[in-house]
Design a protein around this motif. Structure first.
Motif, PDB file in Angstrom:
ATOM      1  N   ASP A 206       0.893  -1.210  -0.069  1.00 37.35           N
ATOM      2  CA  ASP A 206       0.090   0.101  -0.043  1.00 37.35           C
ATOM      3  C   ASP A 206       0.840   1.441  -0.013  1.00 37.35           C
ATOM      4  OD1 ASP A 206      -2.409  -1.594   0.210  1.00 37.35           O
ATOM      5  OD2 ASP A 206      -2.378  -1.762   2.381  1.00 37.35           O
ATOM      6  N   MET A 207       2.035   1.311  -0.482  1.00 38.51           N
ATOM      7  CA  MET A 207       2.894   2.293  -0.708  1.00 38.51           C
ATOM      8  C   MET A 207       2.229   3.189  -1.604  1.00 38.51           C
ATOM      9  SD  MET A 207       5.866   0.804  -3.194  1.00 38.51           S
ATOM     10  CE  MET A 207       6.842   2.292  -3.334  1.00 38.51           C
ATOM     11  N   SER A 208       2.659   4.491  -1.644  1.00 40.01           N
ATOM     12  CA  SER A 208       2.165   5.502  -2.401  1.00 40.01           C
ATOM     13  C   SER A 208       2.616   5.099  -4.117  1.00 40.01           C
ATOM     14  CB  SER A 208       2.811   7.033  -2.099  1.00 40.01           C
ATOM     15  OG  SER A 208       4.193   7.054  -1.923  1.00 40.01           O
ATOM     16  N   ALA A 209       1.993   6.017  -4.843  1.00 34.94           N
ATOM     17  CA  ALA A 209       2.062   5.660  -6.429  1.00 34.94           C
ATOM     18  C   ALA A 209       3.432   5.916  -6.647  1.00 34.94           C
ATOM     19  CB  ALA A 209       1.211   6.400  -7.007  1.00 34.94           C
ATOM     20  N   ARG A 210       4.131   6.991  -6.309  1.00 37.09           N
ATOM     21  CA  ARG A 210       5.404   7.422  -6.459  1.00 37.09           C
ATOM     22  C   ARG A 210       6.161   7.736  -4.968  1.00 37.09           C
ATOM     23  NH1 ARG A 210       9.081  10.328 -10.847  1.00 37.09           N
ATOM     24  NH2 ARG A 210      11.035  10.862  -9.583  1.00 37.09           N
ATOM     25  N   SER A 211       7.174   7.421  -4.685  1.00 37.68           N
ATOM     26  CA  SER A 211       7.893   7.959  -3.783  1.00 37.68           C
ATOM     27  C   SER A 211       9.412   8.699  -4.035  1.00 37.68           C
ATOM     28  CB  SER A 211       8.051   7.072  -2.598  1.00 37.68           C
ATOM     29  OG  SER A 211       6.930   6.476  -2.127  1.00 37.68           O
ATOM     30  N   ASP A 212       9.707   9.661  -3.388  1.00 33.49           N
ATOM     31  CA  ASP A 212      11.164  10.102  -3.718  1.00 33.49           C
ATOM     32  C   ASP A 212      11.804  10.601  -2.469  1.00 33.49           C
ATOM     33  OD1 ASP A 212      11.633  11.294  -6.833  1.00 33.49           O
ATOM     34  OD2 ASP A 212       9.424  11.200  -6.229  1.00 33.49           O
ATOM     35  N   ASN A 213      13.213  10.385  -2.250  1.00 34.89           N
ATOM     36  CA  ASN A 213      13.831  10.793  -1.049  1.00 34.89           C
ATOM     37  C   ASN A 213      15.091  11.202  -1.567  1.00 34.89           C
ATOM     38  OD1 ASN A 213      14.718  11.003   1.392  1.00 34.89           O
ATOM     39  ND2 ASN A 213      14.879   8.731   1.896  1.00 34.89           N
ATOM     40  N   HIS A 214      15.598  12.238  -1.282  1.00 31.92           N
ATOM     41  CA  HIS A 214      17.072  12.906  -1.273  1.00 31.92           C
ATOM     42  C   HIS A 214      17.826  12.659  -0.071  1.00 31.92           C
ATOM     43  CE1 HIS A 214      14.467  14.681  -4.489  1.00 31.92           C
ATOM     44  NE2 HIS A 214      15.564  14.943  -5.452  1.00 31.92           N
ATOM     45  N   ILE A 215      19.190  12.026  -0.281  1.00 32.33           N
ATOM     46  CA  ILE A 215      19.790  11.927   0.891  1.00 32.33           C
ATOM     47  C   ILE A 215      21.390  12.379   0.624  1.00 32.33           C
ATOM     48  CG2 ILE A 215      20.879  10.397   2.504  1.00 32.33           C
ATOM     49  CD1 ILE A 215      18.478   8.757   2.162  1.00 32.33           C
ATOM     50  N   LYS A 216      22.092  12.987   1.614  1.00 37.24           N
ATOM     51  CA  LYS A 216      23.429  13.644   1.219  1.00 37.24           C
ATOM     52  C   LYS A 216      23.931  13.884   2.673  1.00 37.24           C
ATOM     53  CE  LYS A 216      22.175  18.611   1.447  1.00 37.24           C
ATOM     54  NZ  LYS A 216      22.069  19.796   0.526  1.00 37.24           N
ATOM     55  N   ASN A 217      25.441  14.089   2.839  1.00 40.63           N
ATOM     56  CA  ASN A 217      25.906  14.290   3.853  1.00 40.63           C
ATOM     57  C   ASN A 217      25.897  13.089   4.987  1.00 40.63           C
ATOM     58  OD1 ASN A 217      26.689  16.778   3.059  1.00 40.63           O
ATOM     59  ND2 ASN A 217      25.157  17.822   4.260  1.00 40.63           N
ATOM     60  N   ILE A 218      26.251  11.749   4.293  1.00 39.62           N
ATOM     61  CA  ILE A 218      25.965  10.505   5.069  1.00 39.62           C
ATOM     62  C   ILE A 218      27.344  10.187   5.859  1.00 39.62           C
ATOM     63  CG2 ILE A 218      25.774   8.008   4.795  1.00 39.62           C
ATOM     64  CD1 ILE A 218      23.850   8.615   2.202  1.00 39.62           C
ATOM     65  N   HIS A 219      27.324   9.943   6.762  1.00 35.50           N
ATOM     66  CA  HIS A 219      28.563   9.558   7.618  1.00 35.50           C
ATOM     67  C   HIS A 219      28.187   8.524   8.526  1.00 35.50           C
ATOM     68  CE1 HIS A 219      30.675  13.002   6.098  1.00 35.50           C
ATOM     69  NE2 HIS A 219      29.409  13.848   6.338  1.00 35.50           N
ATOM     70  N   ILE A 220      29.151   7.566   9.040  1.00 39.49           N
ATOM     71  CA  ILE A 220      28.854   6.292   9.860  1.00 39.49           C
ATOM     72  C   ILE A 220      30.016   6.447  10.778  1.00 39.49           C
ATOM     73  CG2 ILE A 220      28.744   3.933   9.827  1.00 39.49           C
ATOM     74  CD1 ILE A 220      27.407   4.103   7.059  1.00 39.49           C
ATOM     75  N   TYR A 221      29.798   6.160  11.943  1.00 39.48           N
ATOM     76  CA  TYR A 221      30.575   6.417  13.130  1.00 39.48           C
ATOM     77  C   TYR A 221      30.769   4.758  13.873  1.00 39.48           C
ATOM     78  CZ  TYR A 221      29.995  11.318  11.882  1.00 39.48           C
ATOM     79  OH  TYR A 221      29.702  12.485  11.334  1.00 39.48           O
ATOM     80  N   ARG A 222      31.746   4.468  14.701  1.00 38.07           N
ATOM     81  CA  ARG A 222      31.893   3.534  15.529  1.00 38.07           C
ATOM     82  C   ARG A 222      32.500   3.752  16.629  1.00 38.07           C
ATOM     83  NH1 ARG A 222      29.925  -0.969  16.507  1.00 38.07           N
ATOM     84  NH2 ARG A 222      31.809  -2.513  15.878  1.00 38.07           N
ATOM     85  N   LYS A 223      32.238   3.128  17.880  1.00 40.99           N
ATOM     86  CA  LYS A 223      33.052   3.165  19.024  1.00 40.99           C
ATOM     87  C   LYS A 223      32.891   1.858  19.850  1.00 40.99           C
ATOM     88  CE  LYS A 223      30.071   6.152  21.780  1.00 40.99           C
ATOM     89  NZ  LYS A 223      30.403   7.337  22.837  1.00 40.99           N
TER      90      LYS A 223
END
Length: 223
Positions: A206-223
């Motif tokens: 039942d998702m929408s007919a069209r979906s958009d997503n814009h993503i930037k500045n992705i960073h991943i950290y660990r400790k």
């Protein structure tokens, strides 16, 4: 296909545990928040490669090297990315940051297109009682929710960038969510497993007919 995100210097952060003071709504405060690094101190940024998952024989992801922005889109008529293994199409990045212990943090700037509904925009994969430890879905209430429940994490989300930080403490079995540097809520994960991060769009029933997503500045950290 596998890719490696660009590197940047680690920006320090401070807080007591995972509690941070709420930021004011002034534009200057929001701008400062967006320029900040991970939630908390003691983190080391890592630079895992990632795979792009798209529906078979479809292009549903582009990357603009000039802006560092990923654009994801899906139609409800798109075929399943992994036929027989899940319930819908995906346009996602699967990060190869596999971990089973310690703490991990995901950070990005995200802009969800208006009308996106019942599409997962970020997940922590891996659990003992479920395939995932955490998912947040864009819903047509102009919000991101915990899975597809009525539990809202943040609103409004449509057509405006927000900063999302997801912190996973495996020893406590907890996942903490921050939006625009403000603590929002915490959830139990779903048990010990091999975990990793995914982001973009994962279509559900039942998702929408069209979906958009814009993503930037992705960073991943660990400790």
């Amino acid at each position: 296909m596998d890719h490696a995100p660009s590197r940047r210097a680690v920006l320090g952060g401070t807080m007591a545990g995972l509690a941070v003071p709420l930021l004011g709504g002034a534009p200057a405060a929001r701008a400062a928040a967006q320029a900040a690094g991970p939630i908390g101190s003691g983190w080391t940024e890592i630079f895992p490669s990632y795979s792009v998952h798209q529906p078979p024989d479809r292009t549903r992801h582009t990357y603009d090297a000039a802006t560092g922005e990923h654009h994801f889109w899906l139609y409800d008529t798109d075929p399943s990315t992994f036929p027989g293994q899940d319930s819908g199409p995906r346009s996602e990045l699967r990060f190869h940051n596999d971990y089973t212990s310690g703490q991990a943090q995901f950070e990005c700037d995200m802009k969800i297109g208006a009308g996106a509904h019942r599409v997962c925009v970020m997940q922590v994969f891996g659990g003992a009682t479920s395939a995932t430890a955490f998912m947040t879905l864009a819903m047509n209430t102009d919000s991101i929710n915990y899975y597809d429940s009525t539990t809202q994490i943040y609103t409004p989300v449509y057509d405006s960038y927000l900063r999302l930080n997801v912190v996973h403490e495996t020893d406590l079995g907890k996942i903490h969510i921050f939006v625009n540097r403000q603590y929002r809520t915490s959830f139990n994960d779903r048990g010990a497993a091999t975990h990793y991060f995914k982001c973009g769009l994962y279509g559900r029933t039942d998702m929408s007919a069209r979906s958009d997503n814009h993503i930037k500045n992705i960073h991943i950290y660990r400790k």
